[in-house]
Design an enzyme around this catalytic site. Structure first.
Site, PDB file in Angstrom:
ATOM      1  CB  THR A 102      -0.915   0.014   1.227  1.00 29.76           C
ATOM      2  OG1 THR A 102      -1.756  -1.148   1.169  1.00 29.76           O
ATOM      3  CG2 THR A 102      -1.778   1.268   1.252  1.00 29.76           C
ATOM      4  CE  LYS A 177      -5.223  -1.755   1.762  1.00 33.34           C
ATOM      5  NZ  LYS A 177      -3.888  -2.374   1.820  1.00 33.34           N
ATOM      6  CE  LYS A 245       2.469   1.985   4.606  1.00 36.49           C
ATOM      7  NZ  LYS A 245       1.957   1.090   3.526  1.00 36.49           N
TER       8      LYS A 245
END
Length: 297
Positions: A102, A177, A245
């Site tokens: 990701t 995502k 993150k």
């Protein structure tokens, strides 16, 4: 030989909680497998089963038809792909490069452009499903990039995933995502708040989960992670610091698009408390820790 039966030589870089299982499924499907990980010991089981160890990401790329990566942060992705001697520089002619980390949509576009300059194709293919989905080979895989390369890589995606969707050009997989992580972020707050309320009301939290887990509130997070919250089981299926993150990437993209996402902003702040408190290596269900601290439960 058809794409569905042709065996490929695949490189896999990043053998963490998810990558270990994902690479194992590719090997089990009969493809040749070369592996690299910063901590070599994590490759031992795969090497014992027939995978070939390589000493660097560039060495993996030079030996394989397809290179798959799932590493930690965008800076790690940029390094393994774009650094001198890295994947893009050393990949075989015509190779397909697949980043399943990701990461940043903008970085995915840069990698695709750099790959194209060398006659390669790059796909961004982040996944959802955590360690459970990785072990079962049932990950959701959302892919951006060249449609023909997506079709060529389908046997590999099939080995690792359940729901596999081509979302559009380079970067589209990462944007999808981000949408996934945004939905998870607020849902994790909702599950934590639901359980906090149940406890404050003197209810049996497990019984509450059983009662509401098949109704409109039902979700994978409620039914899968809710019981872990009640049990105080914060073992990682997906690390808190990786989720922070991801949320930071999504907020940066939202800011670029002039989009206000208050739920995501709040969720990142709450998860950041966990990181600051030394709980970044725990699973995302550890958000319940923050609520117990706030309520004194």
């Amino acid at each position: 030989m058809s794409a569905s039966t042709e065996k490929m030589t695949v490189g896999f870089i990043g053998l963490g909680i998810m990558g270990q299982s994902m690479a194992g499924h590719i090997l089990a499907a009969g493809h040749g497998l070369c592996v690299y990980n910063r901590t070599r010991a994590k490759a031992d089981d795969l090497v014992a089963k027939g995978a070939v160890w390589k000493d660097s990401p560039g060495d993996v790329a030079a030996a394989c038809d397809v290179v798959i990566t799932i590493v930690g942060y965008p800076k790690d992705v940029e390094e393994v792909y774009l650094a001198p001697g890295g994947i893009v520089e050393r990949a075989r002619d015509g190779a397909i490069l697949i980043d399943m980390t990701t990461s940043s949509p903008e970085l995915a576009q840069r990698i695709a452009a750099a790959a194209a300059d060398r006659g390669l194709t790059a796909l961004d293919a982040p996944v959802s499903g955590g360690d459970v989905g990785a072990k079962a080979g049932k990950l959701a895989i959302m892919v951006g990039g060249d449609a023909a390369s997506f079709e060529t890589a389908m046997p590999l995606f099939d080995a690792m995933g359940g729901k596999i969707v081509h979302m559009g050009p380079a970067g589209a997989g990462q944007h999808t995502k981000m949408a996934n992580q945004i939905a998870i972020a607020s849902t994790m707050m909702a599950v934590s708040e639901s359980l906090s309320y149940a406890k404050a009301a003197g209810l049996d939290q497990s019984a509450v989960l059983d009662a509401i887990g098949t109704g409109a509130a039902s979700s994978f997070l409620l039914n899968g992670l809710g019981p872990k919250m009640v049990a105080g089981d914060y073992a990682p299926g997906f690390f808190v610091h990786h989720f922070v993150k991801d949320m930071s990437i999504a907020l940066a993209e939202a800011e670029r698009m002039k989009l206000d996402l208050p739920g995501l902003t709040l969720a990142r702040g709450l998860y950041q408390r966990l990181v600051d408190g030394g709980f970044g290596e725990e699973g995302t269900q550890a958000l319940y820790r923050v609520y117990t601290q706030m309520t004194g439960a």
